[in-house]
Design an enzyme around this catalytic site. Structure first.
Site, mmCIF file in Angstrom:
data_model
loop_
_atom_site.group_PDB
_atom_site.id
_atom_site.type_symbol
_atom_site.label_atom_id
_atom_site.label_comp_id
_atom_site.label_asym_id
_atom_site.label_seq_id
_atom_site.Cartn_x
_atom_site.Cartn_y
_atom_site.Cartn_z
ATOM 1 N N GLU A 51 0.858 -1.177 0.000
ATOM 2 C CA GLU A 51 0.000 0.000 0.000
ATOM 3 C C GLU A 51 0.896 1.228 0.000
ATOM 4 O O GLU A 51 1.581 1.501 0.980
ATOM 5 C CB GLU A 51 -0.883 -0.047 1.248
ATOM 6 C CG GLU A 51 -1.892 1.052 1.385
ATOM 7 C CD GLU A 51 -2.643 0.937 2.715
ATOM 8 O OE1 GLU A 51 -2.964 2.010 3.272
ATOM 9 O OE2 GLU A 51 -2.886 -0.185 3.191
ATOM 10 N N ASP A 62 -4.048 10.432 9.310
ATOM 11 C CA ASP A 62 -2.728 9.882 9.615
ATOM 12 C C ASP A 62 -2.216 10.325 10.973
ATOM 13 O O ASP A 62 -2.355 11.482 11.363
ATOM 14 C CB ASP A 62 -1.724 10.305 8.536
ATOM 15 C CG ASP A 62 -2.095 9.784 7.164
ATOM 16 O OD1 ASP A 62 -2.723 8.715 7.120
ATOM 17 O OD2 ASP A 62 -1.760 10.436 6.166
#
Length: 262
Positions: A51, A62
């Site tokens: 990924e 994130d």
């Protein structure tokens, strides 16, 4: 739609081991060449699917480790064509399919059709899109079907049954099953909500569910694969690359991949 290379890789991992290990790294961190080398090493050390994260200036999902890594790439001048170059180089060396995790704005700015065609031409397998839902993704659904790319949508513990059915119907490759609400990062314990959410997705008709956010060791991978088809690991891999280079990353991937063995 062509047969999903991602789904095939996950099914193969389920036959050969307990399930799939999906490894995340930001592209162009700490630089483009190293990120390519790191992704290849990750696949060779036991990751079934790679990924690649697209560095973005407003990474709302994130955690700190990944934010710092993506900011490093942006400050070094990352541009989207580097993503496609990296994918071409990785897929020339390893068979593990490469998915791209990206916020939707960079795709729109680049052009949805253009992005899809460049991604497919580079050998990419599809997109994970954390900030767009199937009901708002009509153009991407149409283009991905036509070009032959997977589209991986996220399911959260707060998703309604109706939304889970929509996500299951519109996702290809797998459904990204969010283990807990909040941002990515290591956690000492995974939420029990992940098991419940995976069961709800099965009831909604989902074929493959992979759990992400908070998985950081072999024990957590093994536990996740008791009920899910794959475990997604990111922060601990980014930290290993940051602190130990490609060799350090390879060692950590091998250690964590042990959790996927029978």
């Amino acid at each position: 739609m062509n047969e999903s290379r991602v789904a095939a890789a996950i099914e193969r991992a389920k036959r050969e081991r307990k399930g799939a290990l999906i490894g995340y790294l930001p592209v162009a961190f700490p630089d483009l060449d190293t990120s390519v080398e790191a992704a290849i090493a990750m696949a060779r050390a036991g990751a079934d699917v790679i990924e690649f994260g697209v560095p973005y200036s407003d990474p709302v999902m994130d955690g700190l480790v990944i934010q710092e890594a993506t900011q490093t790439a942006l400050k070094a001048g990352f541009k989207l064509p580097q993503l496609f170059e990296a994918i071409r180089r990785v897929t020339a060396e390893v068979e593990a399919p490469v998915l791209v995790m990206t916020y939707w704005n960079p795709v729109v700015q680049y052009g949805v059709e253009r992005f899809a065609r460049d991604l497919a031409a580079a050998g990419g397998a599809g997109l994970i899109t954390p900030d767009i839902t199937p009901d708002a993704a009509a153009e991407w659904v149409e283009v991905s079907e036509r070009v032959g790319l997977d589209r991986v949508f996220l399911a959260a513990p707060t998703s309604s049954d109706e939304r889970l059915r929509m996500i299951s119907e519109q996702s290809t490759g797998f459904v990204y099953t969010v283990s807990t609400m909040g941002i990515t990062g290591e956690r000492s314990e995974l939420d029990a909500a992940a098991r419940v959410l995976t069961a709800r997705l099965r009831e909604a008709g989902d074929q493959l569910a992979c759990v992400g956010i908070g998985i950081s060791n072999a024990e957590q991978v093994a536990s996740t694969l008791e009920y899910a088809d794959g475990a997604i690991v990111g922060t601990v891999f980014v930290k290993a690359l940051r602190d130990g280079g490609v060799a350090g990353l390879s060692a950590v991937v091998r250690e964590i991949a042990a959790g996927a063995t029978s």
